[in-house]
Design a protein around this motif. Structure first.
Motif, mmCIF file in Angstrom:
data_model
loop_
_atom_site.group_PDB
_atom_site.id
_atom_site.type_symbol
_atom_site.label_atom_id
_atom_site.label_comp_id
_atom_site.label_asym_id
_atom_site.label_seq_id
_atom_site.Cartn_x
_atom_site.Cartn_y
_atom_site.Cartn_z
ATOM 1 N N GLU A 1 9.330 2.899 8.778
ATOM 2 C CA GLU A 1 8.871 1.272 7.839
ATOM 3 C C GLU A 1 6.857 2.049 7.819
ATOM 4 O OE1 GLU A 1 6.011 -2.605 9.266
ATOM 5 O OE2 GLU A 1 8.150 -2.838 10.146
ATOM 6 N N VAL A 2 6.632 2.279 6.519
ATOM 7 C CA VAL A 2 5.275 3.321 6.187
ATOM 8 C C VAL A 2 4.507 2.059 6.020
ATOM 9 C CG1 VAL A 2 4.746 5.161 4.975
ATOM 10 C CG2 VAL A 2 7.232 4.999 5.298
ATOM 11 N N PHE A 3 3.297 2.374 6.582
ATOM 12 C CA PHE A 3 1.964 1.842 5.989
ATOM 13 C C PHE A 3 1.051 3.082 6.007
ATOM 14 C CE2 PHE A 3 -2.181 -0.333 7.549
ATOM 15 C CZ PHE A 3 -2.447 -0.951 6.256
ATOM 16 N N VAL A 4 -0.036 3.102 4.794
ATOM 17 C CA VAL A 4 -1.064 4.022 4.572
ATOM 18 C C VAL A 4 -2.586 3.413 4.468
ATOM 19 C CG1 VAL A 4 -2.246 5.756 2.512
ATOM 20 C CG2 VAL A 4 0.809 5.438 2.716
ATOM 21 N N SER A 5 -2.907 3.875 5.414
ATOM 22 C CA SER A 5 -4.568 3.282 5.329
ATOM 23 C C SER A 5 -5.321 4.627 5.205
ATOM 24 C CB SER A 5 -4.726 2.865 7.470
ATOM 25 O OG SER A 5 -5.837 2.508 7.491
ATOM 26 N N SER A 6 -6.072 4.309 4.784
ATOM 27 C CA SER A 6 -7.437 5.024 3.708
ATOM 28 C C SER A 6 -8.580 4.387 4.253
ATOM 29 C CB SER A 6 -6.933 5.732 2.281
ATOM 30 O OG SER A 6 -8.154 6.278 1.609
ATOM 31 N N LEU A 7 -9.083 5.268 5.166
ATOM 32 C CA LEU A 7 -10.989 5.195 4.467
ATOM 33 C C LEU A 7 -11.661 5.129 3.960
ATOM 34 C CD1 LEU A 7 -12.687 4.140 7.157
ATOM 35 C CD2 LEU A 7 -13.948 6.233 7.778
ATOM 36 N N GLN A 8 -11.330 6.625 2.367
ATOM 37 C CA GLN A 8 -11.831 6.009 1.567
ATOM 38 C C GLN A 8 -11.455 5.175 0.083
ATOM 39 O OE1 GLN A 8 -11.415 8.975 3.377
ATOM 40 N NE2 GLN A 8 -13.839 8.836 3.580
ATOM 41 N N THR A 9 -11.634 5.203 -1.418
ATOM 42 C CA THR A 9 -11.099 4.383 -1.970
ATOM 43 C C THR A 9 -9.556 5.627 -2.549
ATOM 44 O OG1 THR A 9 -13.018 3.582 -3.010
ATOM 45 C CG2 THR A 9 -10.890 3.580 -4.170
ATOM 46 N N ILE A 10 -8.598 5.046 -2.534
ATOM 47 C CA ILE A 10 -7.402 5.888 -2.823
ATOM 48 C C ILE A 10 -7.180 6.459 -4.606
ATOM 49 C CG2 ILE A 10 -4.620 5.916 -2.891
ATOM 50 C CD1 ILE A 10 -4.646 4.220 -1.054
ATOM 51 N N GLU A 11 -6.803 7.529 -5.150
ATOM 52 C CA GLU A 11 -6.952 8.230 -6.296
ATOM 53 C C GLU A 11 -6.138 7.714 -6.987
ATOM 54 O OE1 GLU A 11 -7.173 12.005 -7.077
ATOM 55 O OE2 GLU A 11 -7.487 12.655 -5.526
ATOM 56 N N MET A 12 -6.239 6.654 -7.895
ATOM 57 C CA MET A 12 -5.485 6.292 -8.934
ATOM 58 C C MET A 12 -4.256 6.664 -8.997
ATOM 59 S SD MET A 12 -4.926 3.256 -10.392
ATOM 60 C CE MET A 12 -6.403 2.653 -10.587
ATOM 61 N N ARG A 13 -4.012 8.138 -9.301
ATOM 62 C CA ARG A 13 -2.174 8.936 -9.393
ATOM 63 C C ARG A 13 -1.797 8.363 -7.942
ATOM 64 N NH1 ARG A 13 -2.930 14.502 -7.909
ATOM 65 N NH2 ARG A 13 -5.220 15.079 -6.569
ATOM 66 N N TYR A 14 -2.402 8.584 -6.824
ATOM 67 C CA TYR A 14 -1.621 8.565 -5.354
ATOM 68 C C TYR A 14 -1.356 6.859 -5.277
ATOM 69 C CZ TYR A 14 -2.788 13.435 -4.255
ATOM 70 O OH TYR A 14 -2.725 14.326 -4.376
ATOM 71 N N LYS A 15 -2.116 6.272 -5.892
ATOM 72 C CA LYS A 15 -1.802 4.852 -5.421
ATOM 73 C C LYS A 15 -0.966 3.891 -6.536
ATOM 74 C CE LYS A 15 -5.830 2.084 -6.107
ATOM 75 N NZ LYS A 15 -7.080 1.711 -6.044
ATOM 76 N N GLN A 16 -0.518 5.006 -7.312
ATOM 77 C CA GLN A 16 0.288 3.873 -9.085
ATOM 78 C C GLN A 16 1.884 4.688 -8.488
ATOM 79 O OE1 GLN A 16 -0.752 6.209 -12.245
ATOM 80 N NE2 GLN A 16 -1.995 4.337 -12.278
ATOM 81 N N VAL A 17 1.584 5.618 -7.473
ATOM 82 C CA VAL A 17 2.804 6.361 -6.115
ATOM 83 C C VAL A 17 3.402 5.324 -5.693
ATOM 84 C CG1 VAL A 17 3.973 7.874 -4.990
ATOM 85 C CG2 VAL A 17 2.950 8.922 -7.431
ATOM 86 N N LEU A 18 2.595 4.718 -4.772
ATOM 87 C CA LEU A 18 2.353 4.066 -3.578
ATOM 88 C C LEU A 18 3.131 2.459 -3.993
ATOM 89 C CD1 LEU A 18 -0.815 4.809 -1.571
ATOM 90 C CD2 LEU A 18 1.351 5.504 -1.067
ATOM 91 N N GLN A 19 2.549 2.195 -4.926
ATOM 92 C CA GLN A 19 3.536 1.197 -5.718
ATOM 93 C C GLN A 19 4.226 0.872 -6.355
ATOM 94 O OE1 GLN A 19 -0.679 0.261 -8.501
ATOM 95 N NE2 GLN A 19 -2.041 -0.839 -7.146
ATOM 96 N N GLN A 20 3.937 2.247 -7.149
ATOM 97 C CA GLN A 20 6.070 2.580 -7.367
ATOM 98 C C GLN A 20 6.696 2.430 -6.555
ATOM 99 O OE1 GLN A 20 5.740 5.624 -9.818
ATOM 100 N NE2 GLN A 20 4.138 4.832 -11.402
ATOM 101 N N GLU A 21 7.207 2.989 -4.976
ATOM 102 C CA GLU A 21 7.652 3.008 -4.212
ATOM 103 C C GLU A 21 7.361 2.023 -3.312
ATOM 104 O OE1 GLU A 21 9.693 5.693 -3.928
ATOM 105 O OE2 GLU A 21 9.154 6.703 -5.508
ATOM 106 N N ASP A 22 6.837 1.146 -4.083
ATOM 107 C CA ASP A 22 6.907 -0.264 -2.599
ATOM 108 C C ASP A 22 6.455 0.477 -1.432
ATOM 109 O OD1 ASP A 22 6.256 -2.609 -2.115
ATOM 110 O OD2 ASP A 22 8.705 -2.724 -1.990
ATOM 111 N N ILE A 23 5.812 0.523 -0.590
ATOM 112 C CA ILE A 23 4.533 1.646 0.608
ATOM 113 C C ILE A 23 3.313 0.228 0.382
ATOM 114 C CG2 ILE A 23 4.114 2.995 1.375
ATOM 115 C CD1 ILE A 23 5.814 5.090 0.317
ATOM 116 N N ALA A 24 2.884 -0.231 1.777
ATOM 117 C CA ALA A 24 2.274 -0.913 1.627
ATOM 118 C C ALA A 24 0.633 -0.159 2.329
ATOM 119 C CB ALA A 24 2.350 -1.906 3.356
ATOM 120 N N PHE A 25 -0.031 -0.203 1.533
ATOM 121 C CA PHE A 25 -1.137 0.285 2.358
ATOM 122 C C PHE A 25 -2.153 -0.253 1.990
ATOM 123 C CE2 PHE A 25 -1.173 -0.105 -2.761
ATOM 124 C CZ PHE A 25 -2.069 0.182 -3.058
#
Length: 446
Positions: A27-51
């Motif tokens: 069960e994966v959760f990604v936590s970033s103190l910075q704003t996530i680059e759009m290209r990476y955010k799109q991958v997380l959304q496509q893979e249904d990974i919480a962040f």
């Protein structure tokens, strides 16, 4: 019960670990103190990974069974300290990926030359028909590659930051190119801590593994005289060696490994300079250990033309040569660059200082540099270091301005050298961005 994996940071390492974690059933959760680059955010959304971005939700992070920390996050970051206080295991992406593959691992680290050596080894292996994957601190992350498909061999460039977070990671062949002061800002100005981080590459090696190292490096030799390692040592030297190893004799490269002896004229090596001869030694020693044909090794040493952003000749314009050495993020790398240039030089330097001591460069700057173009937010240390030996020092805040100034200062026969000796993060995303902007600016010159 499904194990909870928390990823700190959402860059290349974080994204690779998230994809591998999902594949392995976490069960994966990604936590970033910075704003996530759009290209990476799109991958997380496509893979249904919480962040989450722009914050660390400590309560949620403390529910993790395992935490993967991106290499850019220091060990003393408040979130890491809290996780360790809660006795939650925090590891690196290199460690996490290695837990999920049985492939042979070749690991390369060092203050300078590791990208060239890693790329050169991969080039030789490709020419030999070996299905090896280039990863780590170069290209796609190790974890992302492991998540994609099963491979038999990985050639990994490893930074000290990546090695800091290992526990069981073990390369079958480890290469240590050299150790000079670097990243001292990360290691609280303790050179010994940085040295220890580099030597973590041999921490888990056994008597069946190999350690290739520069036997002419005093820092490496001192550490080896004080510490035992289990792996088989393969030294590299500019002087003749009696046992296993690589050395120069009468302008010939010699590689002696387990009764096999390979020789080649130094002049036939594609990349010039003693540092590149050492890089060739390291790459060919790995190839010999893997029993690659000598003819394949020789042809690979003759045809390899280096890596982008490392002493990369961009163009000769109006009889002025422009060289992109953006990958030179420390004093030692810039020393090699200045030493390799034979013409009068306009030197573009600056960025985020990592605890640099510029005195080592003074003889070369006195001899070769006719003007300095500072490129950084704070250039005072550079100005103070060189204002007594260089008449012309100008300050700039963006790459186009720096290149324009260098263009105006250069005469036919001169070289304009971008070799910053500093990290890039004050004005650029990374050294690649800095190098690419330099090339774009140079190609725009009229």
């Amino acid at each position: 019960m499904q194990k909870r994996l928390v990823i700190l940071g959402a860059g290349e390492s974080g994204m690779g670990a998230a994809l591998l974690g999902k594949k392995e059933g976490y069960e994966v959760f990604v936590s970033s103190l910075q704003t996530i680059e759009m290209r990476y955010k799109q991958v997380l959304q496509q893979e249904d990974i919480a962040f989450e971005e722009d914050q660390h939700s400590i309560e949620r992070l403390l529910k993790a069974d395992l935490v993967m920390k991106s290499p850019g996050i220091p060990e003393d970051a408040p979130v890491v300290v809290k996780l360790r206080e809660a006795r939650i295991k925090v590891i690196s992406e290199i460690e996490f990926a290695s837990l999920h593959t049985h492939a042979m691992l070749i690991g390369i680290t060092g203050s300078n030359g590791k990208t060239t050596v890693t790329s050169w080894i991969h080039y030789i292996l490709q020419n030999a028909g070996i299905d090896a994957v280039l990863a780590g601190n170069i290209g796609d992350s190790f974890a992302k590659n492991v998540a994609r498909k099963s491979n038999n061999c990985y050639v990994l460039e490893l930074s000290s930051f990546q090695l800091d977070g290992i526990e069981t990671f073990k390369p079958h062949i480890a290469v240590l190119t050299n150790i000079t002061p670097d990243h001292l800002d990360r290691y609280h100005n303790q050179f010994e801590s940085y040295i220890a981080a580099k030597f973590r590459i041999v921490k888990n090696q056994t008597q069946q593994d190999y350690f290739i190292y520069d036997a002419d490096d005093p820092v490496i030799n001192k550490w080896l005289s004080q510490h035992e390692i289990k792996s088989i040592k393969i030294p590299l030297s500019s002087k003749e060696l009696s046992g296993n190893g690589a050395f120069l004799k009468d302008d010939e490269l010699h590689i002696k490994i387990n009764e096999s002896h390979f020789t080649m004229a130094q002049d036939d090596i594609a990349l010039k300079g003693i540092h590149n001869t050492k890089n060739a030694m390291a790459a060919s020693a790995v190839a010999q250990l893997l029993k690659i044909r000598k003819q394949t090794i020789k042809e690979s040493l003759q045809r390899f033309h280096g890596v982008e952003h490392r002493l990369e000749r961009v163009i000769n314009k109006n009889k002025v040569t422009y060289i992109n050495d953006s990958k030179a993020t420390n004093i030692n790398a810039t020393y090699y660059a200045l030493d390799s240039v034979k013409a009068d030089t306009i030197w573009i330097v600056g960025g985020v200082d990592k605890g640099n001591d510029y005195t080592e460069l003074l003889p070369l700057v006195n001899e070769k540099v006719k003007a300095i173009v500072c490129l950084g937010v704070d250039n005072q240390k550079i100005i103070n270091s060189f204002n007594n030996c260089v008449d012309t020092i100008v300050e700039t805040r963006d790459m186009q301005e720096a290149v324009d100034q260098a263009f105006n200062l250069a005469n036919p026969g001169d070289t304009v050298l971008l070799s910053p000796a500093c990290a890039s993060f004050d004005l650029f995303k990374n050294y690649e961005d800095r190098g690419n902007q330099f090339k774009e600016a140079v190609l725009k010159l009229k």
